[in-house]
Every structure is written in structure tokens, then in C-alpha cells.
Design a protein around this motif. Structure first.
Motif, PDB file in Angstrom:
ATOM      1  N   SER A 126      16.537  12.866   7.123  1.00 23.66           N
ATOM      2  CA  SER A 126      16.796  13.194   8.529  1.00 23.66           C
ATOM      3  C   SER A 126      18.181  12.731   8.954  1.00 23.66           C
ATOM      4  O   SER A 126      18.923  13.488   9.590  1.00 23.66           O
ATOM      5  CB  SER A 126      15.745  12.536   9.422  1.00 23.66           C
ATOM      6  N   ARG A 127      18.528  11.506   8.609  1.00 23.98           N
ATOM      7  CA  ARG A 127      19.855  10.995   8.991  1.00 23.98           C
ATOM      8  C   ARG A 127      20.964  11.814   8.339  1.00 23.98           C
ATOM      9  O   ARG A 127      21.979  12.130   8.968  1.00 23.98           O
ATOM     10  CB  ARG A 127      19.983   9.511   8.650  1.00 23.98           C
ATOM     11  N   GLU A 128      20.769  12.197   7.073  1.00 18.63           N
ATOM     12  CA  GLU A 128      21.768  13.025   6.396  1.00 18.63           C
ATOM     13  C   GLU A 128      21.875  14.401   7.058  1.00 18.63           C
ATOM     14  O   GLU A 128      22.976  14.928   7.229  1.00 18.63           O
ATOM     15  CB  GLU A 128      21.403  13.180   4.913  1.00 18.63           C
ATOM     16  N   GLU A 131      23.714  14.092  10.391  1.00 17.47           N
ATOM     17  CA  GLU A 131      25.164  13.962  10.144  1.00 17.47           C
ATOM     18  C   GLU A 131      25.776  15.319   9.808  1.00 17.47           C
ATOM     19  O   GLU A 131      26.882  15.632  10.244  1.00 17.47           O
ATOM     20  CB  GLU A 131      25.450  12.948   9.035  1.00 17.47           C
ATOM     21  N   LEU A 156      16.217   7.099  13.343  1.00 19.16           N
ATOM     22  CA  LEU A 156      16.948   8.342  13.104  1.00 19.16           C
ATOM     23  C   LEU A 156      18.197   8.442  13.971  1.00 19.16           C
ATOM     24  O   LEU A 156      18.998   9.349  13.801  1.00 19.16           O
ATOM     25  CB  LEU A 156      16.037   9.540  13.363  1.00 19.16           C
ATOM     26  N   GLY A 157      18.336   7.538  14.924  1.00 23.82           N
ATOM     27  CA  GLY A 157      19.488   7.579  15.817  1.00 23.82           C
ATOM     28  C   GLY A 157      19.318   8.550  16.975  1.00 23.82           C
ATOM     29  O   GLY A 157      20.211   8.705  17.791  1.00 23.82           O
TER      30      GLY A 157
END
Length: 193
Positions: A126-128, A131, A156-157
């Protein structure tokens, strides 16, 4: 849709597996949720997407311009979320190990994106993916997933709205219990580790 109703959908489609699995995150588990099986029936996939859309705050639903999901796992539920929200759905691919939009997909600068996943365990994919959307000029407002396996720990930000939280234990390579280690390992995920 209640948690039990969601789990019933997984059980009825034989998508809740038991054994020894190496997850896409690299961690090991005695349980695996094969979302492709639960989503192979278009009617069921549509029901799950509608239930997932209802998890989103109403004001957030109105702000979404486009749905984006990482391939392979998020592709079907991402498409169904696009249908449920009346928005276009795109997907990211990793042809060289890094997520990117391909196939002519592009985001308008500042596009407000809903990220859609099937399962979140550590949140790495998810983070990738988030981004990658930022690199394409999009703004991820939130993420939804069918299943949160992170025990609520995935950061996840962005705000995260799972349909169901399932806390099956997972283990690092050096923490695998003897009874699990005695079972041959299966690697059903879509990402190589």
C-alpha cells in the motif's frame, strides 16, 4: 455487512485456507485469504464493494476523482469499487519491481485518489502504491481494503477503512512455531520475496 457476513462470503467461496503460507509481506501464517476466489463471482464482488463503499465517510466519497489499485490483488476489488462509487478505476503494475501506471492510464495533476487493496498485512504494498500515485501527480485521500490483517498496526499515511479486520497471527522467518514449520510452505501471493 457484518464481520461474520464477510467471513461467510470467504468460507462459502473456499477462500479461507488453512496450512502454512508465506505471505506477500514475507511473513508466515497458518491461514490465507485467497481474495481471488471470493471475488471470482461478480455478484459477490459487487456486494463486497458496495459494503466497502459504505465504510467510507459520505463527505470522503464525494471527493474521490478516481480509484487506483495495485495489481494483481487489488485489481478486481478496485474495479468493483470504481463501479460502486461511479468513478473510473485504474491499476498499478510492477514490470520492473516498482509500481507504475501503464496501459495509457494517467492521473490529472492533483487527482483525488482512493487506493483499493484486497488484503493489508504490513502495509508495504500500500505504501509503495501510494508513493507511485504521488509520483504520478495524484493525491491519495484514503485507502480501503477487503481485509486488514495488520491487527490495526499498518500505518499507510492516509486514513484506512477495511471491510473486516482479521487478526490471524503472522510470523517472521525466524519466529515460525514448530507446528507450523512442520507443514510444507505454500506461497500463494502475487509478489516475489
Amino acid at each position: 455487512m457484518t464481520d461474520e457476513e464477510v467471513l461467510s462470503e470467504f468460507r462459502n467461496s473456499e477462500a479461507l485456507l488453512e496450512g502454512h503460507f508465506k505471505l506477500s509481506s514475507g511473513r508466515h501464517s497458518g491461514y490465507y485469504l485467497q481474495c481471488a476466489r471470493v471475488l471470482m463471482n461478480a455478484e459477490r464482488a459487487g456486494r463486497l464493494a458496495l459494503a466497502l463503499a459504505q465504510k467510507l465517510p459520505r463527505e470522503l466519497r464525494g471527493q474521490i476523482d478516481v480509484v487506483v489499485s495495485p495489481a494483481m490483488g487489488g485489481l478486481i476489488i478496485g474495479h468493483e469499487m470504481g463501479r460502486a462509487l461511479g468513478r473510473d478505476a485504474m491499476f498499478l503494475e510492477r514490470p520492473d519491481g516498482v509500481f507504475q501506471l501503464r496501459r495509457g492510464f494517467r492521473l490529472e495533476p492533483g487527482a483525488r485518489v482512493l487506493m483499493v487493496e484486497d488484503v493489508v498485512t504490513t502495509g508495504l504494498s500500500s505504501r509503495e502504491a501510494i508513493e507511485a500515485v504521488k509520483a504520478e501527480g495524484g493525491d491519495v485521500l484514503a485507502e480501503v481494503a477487503l481485509v486488514d490483517r495488520s491487527a490495526g498496526e499498518a500505518d499507510l499515511g492516509v486514513p484506512f477503512y477495511p471491510l473486516v479486520a482479521i487478526n490471524f497471527p503472522t510470523y517472521a522467518e525466524n519466529e515460525i512455531p514448530a507446528e507450523l514449520a512442520a507443514i510444507p510452505v505454500t506461497k500463494p501471493g502475487s509478489r516475489s520475496k
